[in-house]
Write a protein that holds these residues in place. Structure first.
Motif, PDB file in Angstrom:
ATOM      1  N   LYS A  55       0.855  -1.187   0.000  1.00 17.15           N
ATOM      2  CA  LYS A  55       0.000   0.000   0.000  1.00 17.15           C
ATOM      3  C   LYS A  55       0.888   1.234   0.000  1.00 17.15           C
ATOM      4  CE  LYS A  55      -0.389  -0.326   5.033  1.00 17.15           C
ATOM      5  NZ  LYS A  55      -1.327  -0.469   6.183  1.00 17.15           N
ATOM      6  N   THR A  56       0.263   2.398  -0.026  1.00 16.44           N
ATOM      7  CA  THR A  56       1.015   3.648  -0.019  1.00 16.44           C
ATOM      8  C   THR A  56       2.023   3.658   1.130  1.00 16.44           C
ATOM      9  OG1 THR A  56      -0.849   4.856  -0.967  1.00 16.44           O
ATOM     10  CG2 THR A  56       0.848   6.154   0.132  1.00 16.44           C
ATOM     11  N   GLY A  57       3.278   3.941   0.793  1.00 12.63           N
ATOM     12  CA  GLY A  57       4.341   3.953   1.790  1.00 12.63           C
ATOM     13  C   GLY A  57       5.196   2.706   1.785  1.00 12.63           C
ATOM     14  N   SER A  58       4.699   1.619   1.169  1.00 18.59           N
ATOM     15  CA  SER A  58       5.503   0.394   1.082  1.00 18.59           C
ATOM     16  C   SER A  58       6.713   0.632   0.187  1.00 18.59           C
ATOM     17  CB  SER A  58       4.668  -0.757   0.515  1.00 18.59           C
ATOM     18  OG  SER A  58       3.580  -1.080   1.355  1.00 18.59           O
ATOM     19  N   LYS A  59       7.795  -0.063   0.487  1.00 14.85           N
ATOM     20  CA  LYS A  59       9.017   0.060  -0.308  1.00 14.85           C
ATOM     21  C   LYS A  59       9.678  -1.307  -0.430  1.00 14.85           C
ATOM     22  CE  LYS A  59       9.995   4.743   1.490  1.00 14.85           C
ATOM     23  NZ  LYS A  59       9.706   5.492   0.257  1.00 14.85           N
ATOM     24  N   GLY A  60      10.506  -1.460  -1.457  1.00 22.10           N
ATOM     25  CA  GLY A  60      11.294  -2.677  -1.562  1.00 22.10           C
ATOM     26  C   GLY A  60      11.086  -3.453  -2.844  1.00 22.10           C
ATOM     27  N   ASN A  61      11.630  -4.685  -2.839  1.00 22.44           N
ATOM     28  CA  ASN A  61      11.635  -5.515  -4.046  1.00 22.44           C
ATOM     29  C   ASN A  61      10.240  -5.876  -4.537  1.00 22.44           C
ATOM     30  OD1 ASN A  61      14.439  -5.541  -4.072  1.00 22.44           O
ATOM     31  ND2 ASN A  61      14.593  -7.468  -2.953  1.00 22.44           N
ATOM     32  N   LEU A  62       9.324  -6.116  -3.609  1.00 18.23           N
ATOM     33  CA  LEU A  62       7.970  -6.475  -4.027  1.00 18.23           C
ATOM     34  C   LEU A  62       7.291  -5.319  -4.747  1.00 18.23           C
ATOM     35  CD1 LEU A  62       6.526  -8.613  -1.093  1.00 18.23           C
ATOM     36  CD2 LEU A  62       6.696  -9.294  -3.488  1.00 18.23           C
TER      37      LEU A  62
ATOM     38  N   TYR B 212      -6.223   0.021 -12.026  1.00 23.97           N
ATOM     39  CA  TYR B 212      -6.174  -1.390 -12.419  1.00 23.97           C
ATOM     40  C   TYR B 212      -7.263  -2.183 -11.695  1.00 23.97           C
ATOM     41  CZ  TYR B 212      -4.403  -6.163 -12.896  1.00 23.97           C
ATOM     42  OH  TYR B 212      -4.284  -7.513 -13.148  1.00 23.97           O
ATOM     43  N   GLN B 213      -7.410  -1.945 -10.409  1.00 18.49           N
ATOM     44  CA  GLN B 213      -8.421  -2.664  -9.632  1.00 18.49           C
ATOM     45  C   GLN B 213      -9.830  -2.383 -10.152  1.00 18.49           C
ATOM     46  OE1 GLN B 213      -7.201  -1.139  -5.784  1.00 18.49           O
ATOM     47  NE2 GLN B 213      -6.278  -3.103  -5.194  1.00 18.49           N
ATOM     48  N   ARG B 214     -10.105  -1.133 -10.483  1.00 16.08           N
ATOM     49  CA  ARG B 214     -11.433  -0.800 -11.023  1.00 16.08           C
ATOM     50  C   ARG B 214     -11.697  -1.550 -12.320  1.00 16.08           C
ATOM     51  NH1 ARG B 214     -10.194   4.381  -8.954  1.00 16.08           N
ATOM     52  NH2 ARG B 214      -9.225   5.026 -10.917  1.00 16.08           N
ATOM     53  N   LYS B 215     -10.699  -1.599 -13.186  1.00 17.93           N
ATOM     54  CA  LYS B 215     -10.866  -2.278 -14.473  1.00 17.93           C
ATOM     55  C   LYS B 215     -11.089  -3.781 -14.298  1.00 17.93           C
ATOM     56  CE  LYS B 215      -8.359   0.980 -17.411  1.00 17.93           C
ATOM     57  NZ  LYS B 215      -7.225   1.180 -18.353  1.00 17.93           N
ATOM     58  N   LYS B 216     -10.577  -4.324 -13.199  1.00 14.44           N
ATOM     59  CA  LYS B 216     -10.700  -5.759 -12.954  1.00 14.44           C
ATOM     60  C   LYS B 216     -11.883  -6.109 -12.049  1.00 14.44           C
ATOM     61  CE  LYS B 216      -7.434  -7.076 -15.543  1.00 14.44           C
ATOM     62  NZ  LYS B 216      -7.716  -7.969 -16.694  1.00 14.44           N
ATOM     63  N   GLY B 217     -12.658  -5.113 -11.678  1.00 12.97           N
ATOM     64  CA  GLY B 217     -13.823  -5.367 -10.847  1.00 12.97           C
ATOM     65  C   GLY B 217     -13.495  -5.640  -9.396  1.00 12.97           C
ATOM     66  N   LEU B 218     -12.315  -5.215  -8.966  1.00 13.31           N
ATOM     67  CA  LEU B 218     -11.902  -5.386  -7.576  1.00 13.31           C
ATOM     68  C   LEU B 218     -12.192  -4.117  -6.781  1.00 13.31           C
ATOM     69  CD1 LEU B 218      -8.389  -6.988  -8.237  1.00 13.31           C
ATOM     70  CD2 LEU B 218     -10.496  -8.200  -7.646  1.00 13.31           C
ATOM     71  N   THR B 219     -12.157  -4.220  -5.476  1.00 13.87           N
ATOM     72  CA  THR B 219     -12.289  -3.040  -4.628  1.00 13.87           C
ATOM     73  C   THR B 219     -11.106  -2.117  -4.893  1.00 13.87           C
ATOM     74  OG1 THR B 219     -13.404  -4.329  -2.920  1.00 13.87           O
ATOM     75  CG2 THR B 219     -12.457  -2.211  -2.258  1.00 13.87           C
ATOM     76  N   ASP B 220     -11.376  -0.886  -5.303  1.00 12.57           N
ATOM     77  CA  ASP B 220     -10.292   0.020  -5.695  1.00 12.57           C
ATOM     78  C   ASP B 220      -9.784   0.811  -4.491  1.00 12.57           C
ATOM     79  OD1 ASP B 220     -12.682   1.406  -5.508  1.00 12.57           O
ATOM     80  OD2 ASP B 220     -12.193   2.811  -7.117  1.00 12.57           O
ATOM     81  N   ASP B 221      -9.133   0.075  -3.576  1.00 14.95           N
ATOM     82  CA  ASP B 221      -8.621   0.695  -2.354  1.00 14.95           C
ATOM     83  C   ASP B 221      -7.118   0.947  -2.405  1.00 14.95           C
ATOM     84  OD1 ASP B 221      -7.748  -1.916  -2.241  1.00 14.95           O
ATOM     85  OD2 ASP B 221      -8.863  -2.445  -0.428  1.00 14.95           O
ATOM     86  N   GLY B 222      -6.474   0.534  -3.514  1.00 13.05           N
ATOM     87  CA  GLY B 222      -5.036   0.744  -3.635  1.00 13.05           C
ATOM     88  C   GLY B 222      -4.199  -0.218  -2.817  1.00 13.05           C
ATOM     89  N   ILE B 223      -4.843  -1.175  -2.163  1.00 16.91           N
ATOM     90  CA  ILE B 223      -4.124  -2.166  -1.355  1.00 16.91           C
ATOM     91  C   ILE B 223      -3.917  -3.426  -2.192  1.00 16.91           C
ATOM     92  CG2 ILE B 223      -4.201  -3.610   0.708  1.00 16.91           C
ATOM     93  CD1 ILE B 223      -5.915  -1.425   2.025  1.00 16.91           C
TER      94      ILE B 223
END
Length: 229
Positions: A5-12, A44-55
């Motif tokens: 989510k917002t603030g995450s960092k690193g290889n993933l 991307y989540q909206r286009k895929k029908g997922l909850t668009d929470d950015g998580i």
């Protein structure tokens, strides 16, 4: 594996951003889950029908995997395929989390096999018994978790070739795969190194019709097809 989510960092995060670029989303690959990445993920989540929470959790990772890895479906029930969408949702999400963690660390495992129809299980069981070749499984049809969509096989994929080599320096790579599987609720089988399966059930329970809760339509329809219903 924690959600991104917002603030995450690193290889993933870097891995996620690279996959979004492959999907033609205008995101900067910098390993920082910044505002642009957040906006892109929500789009991307909206286009895929997922909850668009950015998580970015299990459901989003499954979509990213499906869109970028192009899993191979089986044309015949005796063939191998690696379409994770036919697995039980618990295993589907766990498997893709193992996969993305391995990939983000540069460990070249790929999903070799996902759901396995009983016809293929019978064919594999015959190997080393009534067919040429070494024994590769001790499970007959409906004794393997694969027939219930509750198992997954990971194999090294190097230089365009599958490799089951688990000796020498490769041993630690397989150990890492098993470790990540355990963290995501999947256990290994000592005699089948690539194999991970769901915890908390048994072959006898499955054969008696007691299945893990939380199955969805994708899993159910495929499972009913395997049962001939």
């Amino acid at each position: 594996m924690e959600n991104l989510k917002t603030g995450s960092k690193g290889n993933l995060v870097t891995y996620l951003q690279k996959k979004l670029v492959v999907l033609n989303y205008p995101v900067t690959v910098n390993g920082d889950f910044d505002q642009l990445t957040d906006d892109t993920v929500k789009n991307y989540q909206r286009k895929k029908g997922l909850t668009d929470d950015g998580i970015v959790g299990g459901n989003t990772w499954v979509m990213v995997y499906t869109d970028t890895e192009h899993p191979r479906d089986a044309l015949k029930r005796i063939e191998r395929h690696n379409d994770i969408n036919q697995l039980h949702p618990i295993v589907r999400k766990a498997a893709v989390k193992v996969f993305v963690q391995l990939q983000s660390e540069g460990i070249p495992f790929r999903i070799y096999e996902a759901y396995r129809f009983p016809e293929r299980q019978a064919d594999l069981y015959a190997q080393g018994r009534t067919k040429p070749g070494p024994i590769v499984t001790y499970a007959q049809p409906w004794s393997s978790y694969h027939q219930y969509g509750l198992a997954i096989d990971f194999v090294l994929f190097e230089n365009g070739e599958w490799s089951w080599n688990d000796a020498g320096s490769k041993a630690k790579l397989w150990s890492k795969m098993h470790e990540l599987g355990t963290q995501e609720g999947l256990m290994r089988l000592g005699f089948e190194t690539p194999h991970l399966q769901i915890m908390g059930t048994s072959s006898s329970a499955l054969r008696s019709g007691v299945y893990p809760a939380g199955g969805d339509k994708l899993w159910y329809n495929n499972f009913m097809s395997a049962l001939g219903k």
